[in-house]
Design a protein around this motif. Structure first.
Motif, PDB file in Angstrom:
ATOM      1  N   ALA A 142      31.094  51.082  46.470  1.00 41.77           N
ATOM      2  CA  ALA A 142      31.180  50.608  47.667  1.00 41.77           C
ATOM      3  C   ALA A 142      32.606  50.190  47.213  1.00 41.77           C
ATOM      4  O   ALA A 142      32.933  50.993  46.450  1.00 41.77           O
ATOM      5  N   ASP A 143      33.676  50.000  48.219  1.00 40.80           N
ATOM      6  CA  ASP A 143      34.943  50.193  47.962  1.00 40.80           C
ATOM      7  C   ASP A 143      35.127  48.639  47.684  1.00 40.80           C
ATOM      8  O   ASP A 143      35.610  47.826  48.265  1.00 40.80           O
ATOM      9  N   TYR A 144      35.311  49.052  46.451  1.00 43.85           N
ATOM     10  CA  TYR A 144      35.542  47.050  45.759  1.00 43.85           C
ATOM     11  C   TYR A 144      37.074  46.818  45.530  1.00 43.85           C
ATOM     12  O   TYR A 144      37.332  46.121  45.601  1.00 43.85           O
ATOM     13  N   ARG A 146      39.128  47.346  48.109  1.00 44.26           N
ATOM     14  CA  ARG A 146      38.990  45.959  49.203  1.00 44.26           C
ATOM     15  C   ARG A 146      38.519  45.100  49.150  1.00 44.26           C
ATOM     16  O   ARG A 146      38.871  43.692  49.925  1.00 44.26           O
ATOM     17  N   LEU A 147      37.027  45.086  48.626  1.00 45.05           N
ATOM     18  CA  LEU A 147      35.822  44.324  49.175  1.00 45.05           C
ATOM     19  C   LEU A 147      36.110  42.815  47.755  1.00 45.05           C
ATOM     20  O   LEU A 147      36.078  41.733  48.452  1.00 45.05           O
ATOM     21  N   THR A 148      36.495  43.241  47.139  1.00 39.69           N
ATOM     22  CA  THR A 148      36.484  42.351  45.772  1.00 39.69           C
ATOM     23  C   THR A 148      37.220  41.059  46.061  1.00 39.69           C
ATOM     24  O   THR A 148      37.374  40.051  45.372  1.00 39.69           O
ATOM     25  N   PRO A 149      38.921  41.710  46.681  1.00 35.90           N
ATOM     26  CA  PRO A 149      39.748  40.818  47.226  1.00 35.90           C
ATOM     27  C   PRO A 149      39.104  39.531  48.351  1.00 35.90           C
ATOM     28  O   PRO A 149      39.467  37.984  48.743  1.00 35.90           O
ATOM     29  N   VAL A 150      38.581  40.159  49.158  1.00 34.82           N
ATOM     30  CA  VAL A 150      37.916  39.558  50.450  1.00 34.82           C
ATOM     31  C   VAL A 150      36.796  38.381  49.362  1.00 34.82           C
ATOM     32  O   VAL A 150      36.549  36.814  50.142  1.00 34.82           O
ATOM     33  N   CYS A 151      36.227  38.914  49.292  1.00 33.01           N
ATOM     34  CA  CYS A 151      35.235  37.604  47.863  1.00 33.01           C
ATOM     35  C   CYS A 151      36.560  36.448  47.303  1.00 33.01           C
ATOM     36  O   CYS A 151      35.591  35.641  46.939  1.00 33.01           O
ATOM     37  N   ALA A 152      36.774  37.062  47.006  1.00 29.96           N
ATOM     38  CA  ALA A 152      37.643  36.274  45.598  1.00 29.96           C
ATOM     39  C   ALA A 152      38.332  35.176  46.474  1.00 29.96           C
ATOM     40  O   ALA A 152      38.499  34.040  45.995  1.00 29.96           O
TER      41      ALA A 152
END
Length: 382
Positions: A142-144, A146-152
């Motif tokens: 997946a596009d981590y 972009r995704l990791t900051p959303v989760c963080a």
């Protein structure tokens, strides 16, 4: 084995046999043994995490991962609608509620913009989002980025379902190493196999220790059998771990073989209008499955037409995952959809991709595809 050309058969040879025989002769036939511990160390090293816990399925790994990040009854967990059902089932095991999110039509992975919108919507209602589970579809991460900051930003644990993606990477970082914990699968059709099996991988040593405890029936370290909480019989056997150790040695070669097949498919379908390879631009995929989408209006035939033709030649194909929001068991579940997963299910087709395919079988597959395309060209011209 039948004469059918299968989608993704296990790739087993003399090396696996030698590892299994050695494990049998060592006397470590019981669940835990030196091969199990060595397998865990080797996978953790490959994925780049501080440790790993081997279990008897990828589903067990997901279950323990969700428990490890603190998901509990009544929590919401964001799950891709385009996935194998195990991802959503693991949420239900805990008594949490899966809410489904749609995918990027180019890759099949979660649409990060839709995830972000769903997080904001759920939190505005006061829902506790216990985790987000991206799934690395068809062997592509997946596009981590972009995704990791959303989760963080939202303070939500990321549990990576990398069941299909061992050996893949995203911007130089291996699949399974994103988020707080990752889950791998070694089922018989995966990129490498232990017959059945899975693994948690993480830098969180406390989470892994807790998972190992729960996976061994939550037995306390006493001379007698004592249990203070409910555990699970989830540990992988030493013999299957021996098989996994041999498979891991051969992993890069098996990935290279699958990439060769994907490149051949890309070449065959390049001149066909309306046919595209899902995730074809991802050079860091492990190429677990090659999936095409077919636009009937452009090419004049459907994915189902090609599947039916290949079936007459004893060649197995398969539609992509039937989205979770269409599954009867999840009828009424909340979803945030764009229609992308529905289109992939309706127009997508997974083609034989296994590294165990022989040259005659490869010739059989591509010969059948060439014949199909030639016949369709004649019909189109007429």
């Amino acid at each position: 084995m039948s004469d059918t050309v299968h989608l993704s058969s296990p790739d087993i040879g003399p090396l696996e046999e030698s590892y299994l025989v050695a494990a049998l002769r060592s006397g470590w036939v019981a669940p835990v043994g030196p091969d199990l511990l060595a397998f865990e160390r080797a996978v953790a090293e490959r994925v780049g995490t501080g440790g790993a816990v081997a279990v008897n399925s990828g589903t067990a790994a997901l279950h323990l991962a969700l428990l490890g990040v603190g998901v509990g009854p009544g929590d919401v967990v964001i799950v891709p609608t385009l996935t194998f059902i195990a991802t959503a089932n693991a949420v239900r095991y805990i008594g949490a509620r899966p809410v489904f999110v749609d995918c990027d039509p180019r890759t099949g992975n979660v649409d990060v913009d839709v995830v972000d919108e769903l997080v904001r919507r759920l939190r505005s209602r006061g829902e506790r989002v216990g985790a987000i589970i991206p799934v690395d579809m068809f062997g592509s991460c997946a596009d981590y980025t972009r995704l990791t900051p959303v989760c963080a930003e939202a303070g939500i644990p990321l549990v990576e379902d990398a069941a299909e993606a061992l050996g893949a990477s995203h911007r130089g970082r291996p699949a399974g190493s994103f988020g707080r914990v990752g889950a791998l699968s070694f089922n018989g059709n995966k990129i490498m196999t232990t017959s059945g099996g899975g693994m948690l991988v993480s830098d969180d040593t406390a989470l892994l220790a807790r998972a190992r405890h729960l996976a061994t029936q939550a037995r306390e370290p006493t001379p007698h059998y004592e249990h203070r909480e409910t555990g699970y019989n989830y540990r992988l056997s030493n013999l299957l771990a021996a098989l996994g150790r041999a498979q891991l040695v051969r992993l890069d070669g098996m990935i290279a073989r699958r990439r060769q097949l994907r490149d051949q498919y890309a070449k065959v379908f390049a001149p066909v209008p309306g046919v595209e390879l899902v995730g074809a631009e991802d050079a860091d995929s492990n190429c677990w499955l090659t999936v095409i989408t077919v636009d009937e209006e452009q090419c004049g035939w459907r994915a189902a037409d090609l599947a039916a033709h290949l079936a007459t030649r004893s060649i197995e194909t398969r539609p992509v995952w039937n989205p979770m929001h269409r599954q009867p068991v999840f009828a009424g579940a909340e979803s945030l959809l764009t229609g992308a997963a529905d289109r992939l299910f309706d127009h997508g087709l997974a083609l034989p991709s296994g590294s165990a395919l022989t040259e005659p079988q490869v010739g059989q597959v591509f010969g059948a595809i060439d014949d199909f395309l030639a016949r369709r060209a004649v019909v189109g011209a007429a």
